[in-house]
Design an enzyme around this catalytic site. Sequence first.
Site, PDB file in Angstrom:
ATOM      1  CE  LYS A  36      69.417  93.635  58.002  1.00 37.88           C
ATOM      2  NZ  LYS A  36      68.953  93.460  56.608  1.00 37.88           N
ATOM      3  CE1 TYR A 275      86.041  64.664  71.107  1.00 37.52           C
ATOM      4  CE2 TYR A 275      85.860  67.042  70.790  1.00 37.52           C
ATOM      5  CZ  TYR A 275      85.519  65.891  71.467  1.00 37.52           C
ATOM      6  OH  TYR A 275      84.630  65.967  72.517  1.00 37.52           O
TER       7      TYR A 275
END
Length: 383
Positions: A36, A275
Site C-alpha cells: 500500500k 527566500y
Amino acid sequence: MFHSSYIELSKSALQNNIDFIKQEIGPNVQFSSVIKGNAYGHGIEQYAILAQQCGVDHFSVFSADEAQRLLAVISKPATVLIMGYLDNEELKWAIQNDLEFFVFEQDRLTEAAKTARMLGKKATIHLEVETGMNRTGFAPHLLCSILDQLHNYKDAIYLKGVCTHFAGAESMQNHERIMEQLRLFNEQVSLVKAKGFDPEQIHTASSAATFFYPHTRLNLVRVGIMQYGFWPSPETYDFYSKQHPDKKDPLRRLINWKTHVMTLKQVKQGDYIGYGSSFKAPRDMVLAIVPVGYAWGYSRSLSNQGQVLICGQQVPVVGIVSMNVLTVDVTDVPDVQKGDEVVLLGKQKDKSISVASFAELSTQLNYELLTRLPMNIPRLIVD
C-alpha cells in the site's frame, strides 16, 4: 533521463530482507508483502516485479487501484488481497480477477454476494472483526448475525480468512491494549469456528507485531515497512537487538534517492541565501544548487537543517527549501563540479543519510516521508 532526481531500489537488499523475515516466521506462516502507499514510496510497479523475483507470491494492497496497478505488471501467479477501499462498482472486477478482499461492513457483504451470484463465481473474502482499533471491522455483537448470513451466502461467498488490525503494536506503551485486542480476536475466531466455519487463514500481525508479539503470527503475517529495510520504530529494533546482542542489524535499506549538482554559486560574507532572511552567509561561500525541493518530497521543514552527500562528504542545506530547488554549502568540499552526484537518501562512499535521521529533522515518520515521494520520480532496479 528527463527527471531531476531518481530512486534506486536494490534487489540484493530486498532478497536479504525477505529471506530474514521468512526465516523468522518459519515455513508454516504465509508471508504477505504489503505494498500500500505506492509500496511505501518505492513504487508498486517496480517493487512488485522485484518482489516476485525475490520469491514473493502474496501481496496485500489497500485499494482496487493499487491492485489494478499490481496486476498490470506481475508475471507470475500471485494472491492479491485488498484490505481497504473497494467500491461496490469494483466488486465485479475484483471477483472476476480472483482478488481476495476484506469484508468489514454489511453493505460490502450484501453486494459481494449479489455480484458473485450474478457472475456465477464465488467471492473470496476475509472477515475483518473489530477488536479495539475502532476503524473498520464487524463489532462483536454483530458477528453472530453476519455468520448466519454467510451460511446463507455459501453458494456465493467463500470465507477464506478472519483478521483484525492491532492499534499500535510498534510501541510497548500499547501493550495492554494489544493484549486485549488479541483476547477479543481469539474469542471471535472461536465463535466463527463454533458456527461451522473453518477459515484457512487467521491473521493479525503487521511488521511490528510479527517481531514484538511472535504468538500473533498465526498462519499469515502482513509485513510492510520491514521488507523495505526499516524497523517500525526504534523500540522494535531495540527489542530485536536485545534478543540478538551478537548480531548487527539484519535489515538492509532498498532505497537510494539521488540527483546531481545543477550549478554552483559563489556568495559573499553577509549575503542572504534563498527566500527571506533565514540564512546569512557567515563567510564567503560556495553553494551547490540541487534541483529538488518540496514539490519532490524534500520537506520544507528541512530548511537550514537537512544534509546531503556530495563527493563522499556530508554537507548542510542552507536557506529555505523551495518548490524545486535546495541549496547546500560545499565551501569545504574540494573540486565540486556541475553534474556531480548528490545523495538525498542513502549511501555514498562510506557516508549515509538514513531515512530515520531525515525524518527526525523534518518531524516526519519513516512511513510518511517514504510515501510522500512522488510517483513520477523514476524508480530504477539495481543489484
